[in-house]
Design a protein around this motif. Sequence first.
Motif, PDB file in Angstrom:
ATOM      1  N   ILE A 152       1.735  -5.344  17.529  1.00  0.00           N
ATOM      2  CA  ILE A 152       0.976  -5.641  16.310  1.00  0.00           C
ATOM      3  C   ILE A 152      -0.361  -6.288  16.670  1.00  0.00           C
ATOM      4  O   ILE A 152      -1.415  -5.927  16.119  1.00  0.00           O
ATOM      5  CB  ILE A 152       1.781  -6.567  15.380  1.00  0.00           C
ATOM      6  N   LEU A 153      -0.327  -7.225  17.609  1.00  0.00           N
ATOM      7  CA  LEU A 153      -1.553  -7.912  18.023  1.00  0.00           C
ATOM      8  C   LEU A 153      -2.585  -6.923  18.556  1.00  0.00           C
ATOM      9  O   LEU A 153      -3.773  -7.015  18.237  1.00  0.00           O
ATOM     10  CB  LEU A 153      -1.224  -8.956  19.093  1.00  0.00           C
ATOM     11  N   MET A 154      -2.132  -5.951  19.342  1.00  0.00           N
ATOM     12  CA  MET A 154      -3.054  -4.980  19.924  1.00  0.00           C
ATOM     13  C   MET A 154      -3.453  -3.890  18.941  1.00  0.00           C
ATOM     14  O   MET A 154      -4.451  -3.209  19.129  1.00  0.00           O
ATOM     15  CB  MET A 154      -2.441  -4.359  21.179  1.00  0.00           C
ATOM     16  N   GLU A 155      -2.701  -3.735  17.872  1.00  0.00           N
ATOM     17  CA  GLU A 155      -3.100  -2.823  16.804  1.00  0.00           C
ATOM     18  C   GLU A 155      -4.148  -3.483  15.909  1.00  0.00           C
ATOM     19  O   GLU A 155      -5.150  -2.876  15.532  1.00  0.00           O
ATOM     20  CB  GLU A 155      -1.883  -2.424  15.969  1.00  0.00           C
ATOM     21  N   GLU A 156      -3.931  -4.746  15.583  1.00  0.00           N
ATOM     22  CA  GLU A 156      -4.876  -5.476  14.737  1.00  0.00           C
ATOM     23  C   GLU A 156      -6.133  -5.864  15.505  1.00  0.00           C
ATOM     24  O   GLU A 156      -7.197  -6.051  14.916  1.00  0.00           O
ATOM     25  CB  GLU A 156      -4.202  -6.711  14.150  1.00  0.00           C
ATOM     26  N   MET A 157      -6.011  -6.026  16.816  1.00  0.00           N
ATOM     27  CA  MET A 157      -7.125  -6.246  17.743  1.00  0.00           C
ATOM     28  C   MET A 157      -8.024  -7.434  17.364  1.00  0.00           C
ATOM     29  O   MET A 157      -9.252  -7.311  17.285  1.00  0.00           O
ATOM     30  CB  MET A 157      -7.968  -4.982  17.865  1.00  0.00           C
ATOM     31  N   PRO A 158      -7.442  -8.651  17.130  1.00  0.00           N
ATOM     32  CA  PRO A 158      -8.317  -9.812  16.949  1.00  0.00           C
ATOM     33  C   PRO A 158      -8.997 -10.215  18.254  1.00  0.00           C
ATOM     34  O   PRO A 158      -9.922 -11.017  18.246  1.00  0.00           O
ATOM     35  CB  PRO A 158      -7.357 -10.898  16.457  1.00  0.00           C
ATOM     36  N   LEU A 159      -8.508  -9.649  19.344  1.00  0.00           N
ATOM     37  CA  LEU A 159      -9.140  -9.842  20.645  1.00  0.00           C
ATOM     38  C   LEU A 159      -8.973  -8.573  21.456  1.00  0.00           C
ATOM     39  O   LEU A 159      -8.004  -7.828  21.280  1.00  0.00           O
ATOM     40  CB  LEU A 159      -8.539 -11.028  21.395  1.00  0.00           C
TER      41      LEU A 159
END
Length: 499
Positions: free
Chosen positions: A456-463
Amino acid sequence: MKTWLRVVCSTSLLASLLIGCTTTPAENAEPAANQQAADGTEKSAAQEPMVLHWSITGEPPTMDPGIATDASSMDMINLAFEGLTIVDRQFEMINGTAESFTNSPDFTHFTFTLRKDAKWSNGDPVTAHDFEYAIKRNLDPKTASGYAYQLFYLKGGEEFFNGTGKAEDVGVKAKDDYTLDFTLRSPTPFFRELTSFTTYYPLHKKTLESNPKWANAASTIVGNGPFVIDTWEHKAKLAFSKSPTYWEEGKLVVADNPGTKAVIFNTQQPPFTNKKIRQAFAYSINRQMLIDNILQTGVPPAYGWVPTSMGLNPDGYFKEDVEKAKQLLAEGMKDLGLSEFPKVTYYYDTGETDKKIAQALQDEWKKTLGINIDIRTAEWKVFNEDVQNGKYDFGIWLWGADFNDPINFLEMYKDKEGGNNVVRFDNKEYRDLLNKSYYETDAQKRKQLMFDAEKILMEEMPLAPLHFRGNAYVKNDKVKDFVIFPLGGSYFKYAYIEK
């Protein structure tokens, strides 16, 4: 002949780590020729102090273990302070200020027995009360500890920090002067590793209560580690020497962390409120070019946030794709009603490598996305304060492991206002997965929960991860027993110098 060495840390050099030293004769070696001292007397080489010069990346903002969040401060803190546990030269977790420990079968309760010969640098005994005081002080919202969330593993810790609980309900208790009990909110098999982290270090209560600025001057710092601070010339150097009260004499260890360097986006600041625009910037970066032409250390490119050494997903979650990046940029701008891309500024802290990366990314995004960006820099203390307070568009960030578990890289983005969530990421599904992982005792199921969260973090890509951190350093061959550890930062305790 081995003697204790004196450590001089210079903040004036902002490059690779460099060690230089004077030497003393090795055991069984022929004595060195006597040298003429300044006063005309003869002085043998064996009488020369052993000095190690170590360069760090900037002025440490603080020597307070409960406040520090940056690597420079933590490296210096690890000279002057020590936790219940430390890491030895074989990368194993061993007892530090504690001499033994026990834990319950379900890993929800730990008891540490402290060494009776552990002392503060002023001669006072180090007690279990010093640890209880420090932990509760670091959890107190008035302290504003950036790493308070590392203490949320304790029962009642998060509640006290959030103002919904009391200090007396936090799961840390000194049963007597040398017995320290921890009660945890959920099974935590890696808790012993956490006790080697600075937020769990003891603090000298009288020192803190008598001087609010105790951590900013050499003369007022009372520590329990292997070294004491002799001088602190701000923005120039720190000088340490062997602590006369430290419980063990040994050699110095210098540790390094696995870590990830990334471009971070302020998700509260347009246009980076839009996921597609963040993805466009991430997918258009030529990571191998940065590694080959700027870093030149052979470190691997990063396509995930958690280091591959932690075994969550070595293959990563995305790849570079310039055409897809262009498409996402166009879609994101349409979503925001933009006819042209707004002015944005890329922010980095001082350092030649980060400067070169900033310039390379500036050229890359111009070439691939047709976007002109500005770049700016500031010394670490200013940069860190700006980023922590959301005063930036996007920029560079590095996170090093505090302990060897993926949760250390993931939970920092669990809560929007949580410690170190500098991108202000806020995703309920992500949060629920991590909260569930805290209570999952099956190793494979727990790993799957964290895998799903990182996805999820890499899909949303806040970084946008750039590369994983390596262990490149320069060492004089005369410095012995100098080891870069996979965890723990730079930890000075064991080294000696031979001729």
